[in-house]
Design an enzyme around this catalytic site. Structure first.
Site, PDB file in Angstrom:
ATOM      1  N   THR A  20      -3.000  73.975  58.843  1.00 58.53           N
ATOM      2  CA  THR A  20      -3.498  74.743  57.697  1.00 58.53           C
ATOM      3  C   THR A  20      -4.046  76.097  58.128  1.00 58.53           C
ATOM      4  O   THR A  20      -3.716  77.135  57.550  1.00 58.53           O
ATOM      5  CB  THR A  20      -4.595  73.953  56.971  1.00 58.53           C
ATOM      6  OG1 THR A  20      -4.054  72.704  56.542  1.00 58.53           O
ATOM      7  CG2 THR A  20      -5.100  74.716  55.764  1.00 58.53           C
ATOM      8  N   GLY A 140     -17.136  78.074  59.059  1.00 57.19           N
ATOM      9  CA  GLY A 140     -15.988  78.784  58.503  1.00 57.19           C
ATOM     10  C   GLY A 140     -16.108  80.293  58.560  1.00 57.19           C
ATOM     11  O   GLY A 140     -16.255  80.886  59.634  1.00 57.19           O
ATOM     12  N   ILE A 142     -18.490  82.191  57.477  1.00 55.40           N
ATOM     13  CA  ILE A 142     -19.840  82.748  57.553  1.00 55.40           C
ATOM     14  C   ILE A 142     -20.061  83.336  58.946  1.00 55.40           C
ATOM     15  O   ILE A 142     -19.939  82.633  59.945  1.00 55.40           O
ATOM     16  CB  ILE A 142     -20.905  81.679  57.276  1.00 55.40           C
ATOM     17  CG1 ILE A 142     -20.684  81.037  55.910  1.00 55.40           C
ATOM     18  CG2 ILE A 142     -22.308  82.274  57.358  1.00 55.40           C
ATOM     19  CD1 ILE A 142     -21.606  79.860  55.644  1.00 55.40           C
ATOM     20  N   GLY A 193      -9.934  67.316  48.201  1.00 56.49           N
ATOM     21  CA  GLY A 193      -9.554  67.796  49.520  1.00 56.49           C
ATOM     22  C   GLY A 193     -10.715  68.223  50.389  1.00 56.49           C
ATOM     23  O   GLY A 193     -10.520  68.776  51.470  1.00 56.49           O
ATOM     24  N   LYS A 211     -21.727  71.132  65.652  1.00 62.32           N
ATOM     25  CA  LYS A 211     -22.089  72.502  65.272  1.00 62.32           C
ATOM     26  C   LYS A 211     -23.546  72.800  65.624  1.00 62.32           C
ATOM     27  O   LYS A 211     -23.872  73.919  66.045  1.00 62.32           O
ATOM     28  CB  LYS A 211     -21.845  72.695  63.775  1.00 62.32           C
ATOM     29  CG  LYS A 211     -20.380  72.570  63.387  1.00 62.32           C
ATOM     30  CD  LYS A 211     -20.196  72.540  61.883  1.00 62.32           C
ATOM     31  CE  LYS A 211     -18.729  72.362  61.506  1.00 62.32           C
ATOM     32  NZ  LYS A 211     -18.541  72.225  60.044  1.00 62.32           N
ATOM     33  N   GLY A 309     -11.902  75.288  55.050  1.00 64.80           N
ATOM     34  CA  GLY A 309     -10.687  75.685  54.345  1.00 64.80           C
ATOM     35  C   GLY A 309      -9.847  76.625  55.190  1.00 64.80           C
ATOM     36  O   GLY A 309     -10.359  77.303  56.094  1.00 64.80           O
TER      37      GLY A 309
END
Length: 442
Positions: A20, A140, A142, A193, A211, A309
């Site tokens: 993706t 992501g 940020i 999702g 993280k 995403g």
């Protein structure tokens, strides 16, 4: 669109993985070639992509780029940059280590790899003068790692606390706003999702713990690995927990918390947290991420945005790619994160915060005093004690029950756990003690 300048040098890029995120990155590199040249001062050329199945159709990407030989790709002499987007830990460590050892710079989004082997890989990069950038590994799109690594490096950070997993934030938000139970909220997240078919890494806190290790390492200049992070997920939380927290005027979030202790140690933990509604993180809804930073000089800072995403993560990868390409063109490497403080990672038992406990007891005179004495004997000061509800006793039990809610003042984790263990052994208690930690009350 900027016109390409032929005399610009060429930087050759190889990529590991084309899922993706990888497919988004590949299309951006190929379709925005001229813009990237203008931003970096070099032609950025994607020359090969290692995948498991090179015969699979990937629309918009030249099939000639694909290879199934990942080891051969990272060992090539003609590459300047490797983008790693395949995930995994041990086998991927070998690939990234090989690239770095050859002086090839690496951009990765792999938080599990960095949490387990970040110190080793950074060391290799330092020895060979290669870059290792990984903004996309946390939150992501940020921009949080570069501010910690560069913008705030002249300040002393005292705490980093944030929502770093969009799946769990969505689930808890649904439970809070709609009254859904955990299983229903998880099913909704999977349907949209936000959650994988196997959501274990998210709902048990493992993703957030990796993280948290990265954030703590950068913020406190200390090597922190994922296995040093205390980790508790959200799968045990119930609609009754949410209802009790909401009644208090609070909200429940899964947070990664990294902070300096009074002993100058580093406390790193992931667990559900009760936040007052006035706290900035309490208003972060849906699958969004947000990170709250406190430092000596800059004070309080907040970073918020989509935390997962394909497009948001690809944006972070491309930001790192441009930075690394600029460094490569100039013949330099960026400043590597330092681990000069070598602070001790504090055990969870010594962590201090406020606690909220909820439990059912026999509704009769003297029980409240008996429960309070459990805390008193250990020096735990109680901030509030309230009877939340009256209940019918279990079958065959004539005595009605009362639900008690207790908020403590700040105390140590190990002390409160001793209180819980003693309460569980008391004959007046029915069921289990529900324990939640409280932050943001200062």
């Amino acid at each position: 669109m900027t016109t390409a300048t032929p005399e610009l040098p060429t930087l050759r890029v190889g990529m590991l993985g084309c899922g993706t995120v990888g497919s988004q990155v590949a299309r951006i590199i190929t379709q925005q070639h001229d813009d990237l040249a203008a931003r970096t001062g070099a032609h950025v050329e994607l020359v090969a992509i290692a995948v498991r199945d090179a015969s699979k159709d990937r629309p918009g990407i030249d099939p000639a780029l694909f290879t199934q030989d990942a080891a051969g790709l990272v060992a090539r002499d003609d590459l300047d940059i490797i983008i790693e987007l395949i995930g995994g830990v041990e086998s991927t460590r070998e690939l990234v280590a090989t690239a770095l050892s050859r002086g090839t710079s690496v951009v990765t989004a792999n938080k599990a790899l960095l949490a387990a082997h970040g110190a080793e890989l950074t060391g290799i990069a330092n020895q060979t003068g290669a870059d290792l950038y990984y903004e996309a590994a946390v939150a992501g799109a940020i921009p949080i790692l570069r501010p910690l690594r560069e913008s705030l490096v002249g300040d002393e950070i005292t705490m980093v606390m944030g929502i770093v997993n969009g799946t769990t934030n969505y689930i808890l938000d649904q439970m809070t706003t709609t009254g859904a139970d955990f299983d229903d909220a998880l099913a909704q997240a999977q349907g949209l999702g936000y959650a994988e078919a196997d959501p274990t890494a998210d709902i048990e806190g493992h993703d957030a713990a990796a993280k948290a290790a990265i954030l703590a390492s950068l913020a406190f200049h200390t090597r922190v690995s994922g296995d040093q992070v205390f980790c508790e997920g959200i799968s045990h939380l119930t609609a009754a927990d949410i209802e009790a927290v909401t009644r208090l005027g609070f909200v429940l979030k899964l947070l990664a918390v990294a902070q300096l202790t009074p002993e100058d140690q580093v406390s790193v933990r992931v667990h559900p947290v009760i936040l007052p509604n006035s706290h900035p993180l309490s208003s972060v809804h849906g699958a969004y991420n947000a990170i709250f930073v406190e430092s000596r000089e800059a004070g309080r800072l907040m970073f918020m945005g989509p935390g997962a995403g394909g497009a948001p993560t690809a944006s972070a990868v491309m930001g790192d790619l441009v930075t690394v390409a600029r460094n490569r063109k100039r013949g330099v490497a960026g400043h590597a994160p330092s681990g000069y403080t070598d602070r001790v990672v504090a055990p969870m038992g010594g962590t201090e915060c406020l606690f909220y406990l909820r439990f059912d007891v026999d509704d009769k005179p003297g029980v409240l005093a008996q429960a309070a004495s459990v805390f008193s004997r250990r020096g735990v000061s109680l901030q509030t004690v309230s009877q939340i509800a009256k209940l019918e006793g279990p079958a065959g039990h004539e005595q009605p029950l009362a639900t008690l809610g207790i908020m403590t003042h700040e105390t140590q984790e190990q002390v409160i756990q001793e209180c819980v263990a003693e309460l569980q052994a008391e004959p007046f208690l029915h069921g289990e003690v529900r324990l939640l930690r409280v932050e943001g009350m200062a």
